[in-house]
Design an enzyme around this catalytic site. Structure first.
Site, PDB file in Angstrom:
ATOM      1  N   ASN A   2      -7.176 -28.091  60.124  1.00 45.72           N
ATOM      2  CA  ASN A   2      -7.478 -27.174  59.019  1.00 45.72           C
ATOM      3  C   ASN A   2      -6.309 -26.945  58.063  1.00 45.72           C
ATOM      4  O   ASN A   2      -6.455 -26.261  57.060  1.00 45.72           O
ATOM      5  CB  ASN A   2      -7.935 -25.818  59.572  1.00 45.72           C
ATOM      6  N   LYS A  36      -3.120 -27.819  55.341  1.00 45.82           N
ATOM      7  CA  LYS A  36      -2.959 -28.667  54.146  1.00 45.82           C
ATOM      8  C   LYS A  36      -2.094 -29.872  54.473  1.00 45.82           C
ATOM      9  O   LYS A  36      -1.092 -29.759  55.153  1.00 45.82           O
ATOM     10  CB  LYS A  36      -2.289 -27.857  53.029  1.00 45.82           C
ATOM     11  N   LYS A  63      -3.597 -33.445  54.668  1.00 36.41           N
ATOM     12  CA  LYS A  63      -4.304 -34.620  55.203  1.00 36.41           C
ATOM     13  C   LYS A  63      -4.370 -35.743  54.151  1.00 36.41           C
ATOM     14  O   LYS A  63      -3.903 -36.858  54.392  1.00 36.41           O
ATOM     15  CB  LYS A  63      -5.715 -34.224  55.674  1.00 36.41           C
ATOM     16  N   THR A  64      -4.951 -35.430  53.003  1.00 34.32           N
ATOM     17  CA  THR A  64      -5.094 -36.459  51.970  1.00 34.32           C
ATOM     18  C   THR A  64      -3.730 -36.894  51.446  1.00 34.32           C
ATOM     19  O   THR A  64      -3.488 -38.091  51.246  1.00 34.32           O
ATOM     20  CB  THR A  64      -5.982 -35.927  50.830  1.00 34.32           C
ATOM     21  N   THR A  65      -2.837 -35.954  51.253  1.00 37.69           N
ATOM     22  CA  THR A  65      -1.509 -36.313  50.734  1.00 37.69           C
ATOM     23  C   THR A  65      -0.748 -37.170  51.747  1.00 37.69           C
ATOM     24  O   THR A  65      -0.018 -38.091  51.352  1.00 37.69           O
ATOM     25  CB  THR A  65      -0.696 -35.059  50.350  1.00 37.69           C
ATOM     26  N   ARG A  69       3.418 -46.259  50.791  1.00 35.03           N
ATOM     27  CA  ARG A  69       4.369 -46.984  51.633  1.00 35.03           C
ATOM     28  C   ARG A  69       3.941 -48.449  51.762  1.00 35.03           C
ATOM     29  O   ARG A  69       4.740 -49.371  51.632  1.00 35.03           O
ATOM     30  CB  ARG A  69       4.409 -46.293  53.003  1.00 35.03           C
ATOM     31  N   PHE A  92     -23.044 -36.525  44.099  1.00 32.18           N
ATOM     32  CA  PHE A  92     -22.889 -35.725  45.303  1.00 32.18           C
ATOM     33  C   PHE A  92     -22.950 -34.253  44.955  1.00 32.18           C
ATOM     34  O   PHE A  92     -22.181 -33.744  44.155  1.00 32.18           O
ATOM     35  CB  PHE A  92     -21.593 -36.051  46.033  1.00 32.18           C
ATOM     36  N   TRP A 110     -23.047 -30.900  46.622  1.00 36.66           N
ATOM     37  CA  TRP A 110     -22.930 -29.800  47.599  1.00 36.66           C
ATOM     38  C   TRP A 110     -23.621 -28.560  47.033  1.00 36.66           C
ATOM     39  O   TRP A 110     -24.267 -27.814  47.747  1.00 36.66           O
ATOM     40  CB  TRP A 110     -21.467 -29.394  47.810  1.00 36.66           C
ATOM     41  N   GLU A 153     -11.745 -38.046  53.516  1.00 39.37           N
ATOM     42  CA  GLU A 153     -12.808 -37.050  53.767  1.00 39.37           C
ATOM     43  C   GLU A 153     -14.050 -37.660  54.436  1.00 39.37           C
ATOM     44  O   GLU A 153     -15.144 -37.100  54.317  1.00 39.37           O
ATOM     45  CB  GLU A 153     -13.230 -36.304  52.476  1.00 39.37           C
TER      46      GLU A 153
HETATM   47  P1  ATP Z   1      -4.049 -32.140  50.492  1.00 38.51           P
HETATM   48  O1  ATP Z   1      -4.967 -32.904  49.563  1.00 38.51           O
HETATM   49  O2  ATP Z   1      -3.233 -31.139  49.742  1.00 38.51           O
HETATM   50  O3  ATP Z   1      -3.268 -33.020  51.392  1.00 38.51           O
HETATM   51  P2  ATP Z   1      -5.953 -31.675  52.602  1.00 38.51           P
HETATM   52  O4  ATP Z   1      -6.459 -33.035  52.351  1.00 38.51           O
HETATM   53  O5  ATP Z   1      -5.268 -31.411  53.908  1.00 38.51           O
HETATM   54  O6  ATP Z   1      -4.989 -31.239  51.416  1.00 38.51           O
HETATM   55  P3  ATP Z   1      -8.607 -30.663  52.072  1.00 38.51           P
HETATM   56  O7  ATP Z   1      -9.396 -29.911  53.067  1.00 38.51           O
HETATM   57  O8  ATP Z   1      -9.030 -32.042  51.716  1.00 38.51           O
HETATM   58  O9  ATP Z   1      -7.085 -30.597  52.508  1.00 38.51           O
HETATM   59  O10 ATP Z   1      -8.597 -29.761  50.780  1.00 38.51           O
HETATM   60  C1  ATP Z   1      -7.907 -30.114  49.622  1.00 38.51           C
HETATM   61  C2  ATP Z   1      -7.553 -28.898  48.813  1.00 38.51           C
HETATM   62  O11 ATP Z   1      -7.674 -27.690  49.551  1.00 38.51           O
HETATM   63  C3  ATP Z   1      -6.085 -28.901  48.342  1.00 38.51           C
HETATM   64  O12 ATP Z   1      -6.051 -28.281  47.097  1.00 38.51           O
HETATM   65  C4  ATP Z   1      -5.367 -28.064  49.360  1.00 38.51           C
HETATM   66  O13 ATP Z   1      -4.205 -27.406  48.851  1.00 38.51           O
HETATM   67  C5  ATP Z   1      -6.431 -27.063  49.733  1.00 38.51           C
HETATM   68  N1  ATP Z   1      -6.279 -26.674  51.144  1.00 38.51           N
HETATM   69  C6  ATP Z   1      -6.020 -27.490  52.170  1.00 38.51           C
HETATM   70  N2  ATP Z   1      -5.907 -26.808  53.320  1.00 38.51           N
HETATM   71  C7  ATP Z   1      -6.094 -25.512  52.994  1.00 38.51           C
HETATM   72  C8  ATP Z   1      -6.073 -24.273  53.734  1.00 38.51           C
HETATM   73  N3  ATP Z   1      -5.821 -24.266  55.034  1.00 38.51           N
HETATM   74  N4  ATP Z   1      -6.315 -23.120  53.058  1.00 38.51           N
HETATM   75  C9  ATP Z   1      -6.568 -23.131  51.725  1.00 38.51           C
HETATM   76  N5  ATP Z   1      -6.601 -24.257  50.968  1.00 38.51           N
HETATM   77  C10 ATP Z   1      -6.355 -25.419  51.587  1.00 38.51           C
HETATM   78 MG    MG Z   2      -8.234 -33.903  51.807  1.00 39.48          MG
END
Ligand code: ATP
Ligand code: MG
Length: 203
Positions: free
Chosen positions: A40, A42, A44-46, A54, A98, A100, A135
């Site tokens: 949960n 932040k 994952k995508t980054t 890389r 899509f 939602w 995702e």
């Molecule tokens: P990022 O893209 O920053 O690596 P993520 O892929 O881990 O994040 P996602 O669930 O895909 O997270 O959501 C992407 C967006 O939601 C980003 O703007 C991120 O900052 C935000 N976000 C991620 N985790 C959280 C959290 N725990 N609470 C609130 N916002 C979040």
């Molecule tokens: Mg993500």
């Protein structure tokens, strides 16, 4: 540091080095792997795009499928498209169709199927070194895609191809399939303290 403590520290580091060297010696396989970045928190995508950059730095050829509707183009994709303009960089986003928000199952299902068919093509193309399925977990969680088929297709990919899957709530089948699983915990997020999502940090 006195001499006794220095000696103790050096002996400790020597033992640590022996353990690390032995582990490096044991790891001799070279093959593509499945990396799952879930949880949960932040990042994952980054993290996935960090690995993709890389790979690009080593002259490798990645492909990307994003399984969410993007409300605005993200910095990582815009930058990639600018850098790779003219290069063959397979990219598909489930951007249109899509819904939602309107909860239109049929439209969502069509968009998911189309994205998956792009992914499936990449997953049988040995010229693609790294396939990023951003995702993907939600498609399985909400049954837009069949978990068994997804797992089977990823398993049957070319042996040197690596796959990165991101998203929360990964099904246990994905965890079983993955070679590397990182679960990012949500200790704190600035958004919950009232900080608005910011360009360059959140998208
Ligand atoms: P990022 O893209 O920053 O690596 P993520 O892929 O881990 O994040 P996602 O669930 O895909 O997270 O959501 C992407 C967006 O939601 C980003 O703007 C991120 O900052 C935000 N976000 C991620 N985790 C959280 C959290 N725990 N609470 C609130 N916002 C979040
Ligand atoms: Mg993500």
């Amino acid at each position: 540091m006195d001499n006794d403590r220095k000696q103790h520290h050096n002996a400790r580091m020597q033992r640590k080095k022996a353990v690390v060297d032995a582990a490096i010696e044991r790891a001799q396989d070279t093959r593509g792997i499945v990396i799952l970045i879930t949880g949960n928190g932040k990042g994952k995508t980054t993290s996935a795009f960090g690995t993709l950059y890389r790979a690009l730095g080593h002259g490798q050829h990645p492909g990307i499928v994003q399984f969410i509707k993007g409300t605005q183009p993200t910095g990582e994709v815009t930058f990639l498209q600018q850098c790779a303009a003219g290069a063959d960089l397979p990219y598909h986003a489930m951007a249109t169709g899509f819904t939602w928000n309107t909860q239109d199952w049929d439209a969502d299902k069509r968009a998911a199927d189309e994205a998956w068919s792009n992914a499936a093509q990449m997953l049988c193309d040995p010229s693609i070194d790294l396939v990023l399925l951003d995702e993907l977990t939600y498609m399985l969680k909400y049954n837009y895609l069949d978990t068994e088929e997804v797992v089977r297709t990823i398993r049957a990919r070319p042996p040197m191809q690596t796959v990165i899957v991101t998203g929360r709530a990964a099904r246990p089948e994905l965890v079983d399939l993955a070679d590397t699983v990182s679960e990012i915990a949500d200790h704190k997020h600035a958004f919950k303290a009232g900080v608005k999502a910011q360009a360059g940090i959140d998208f």
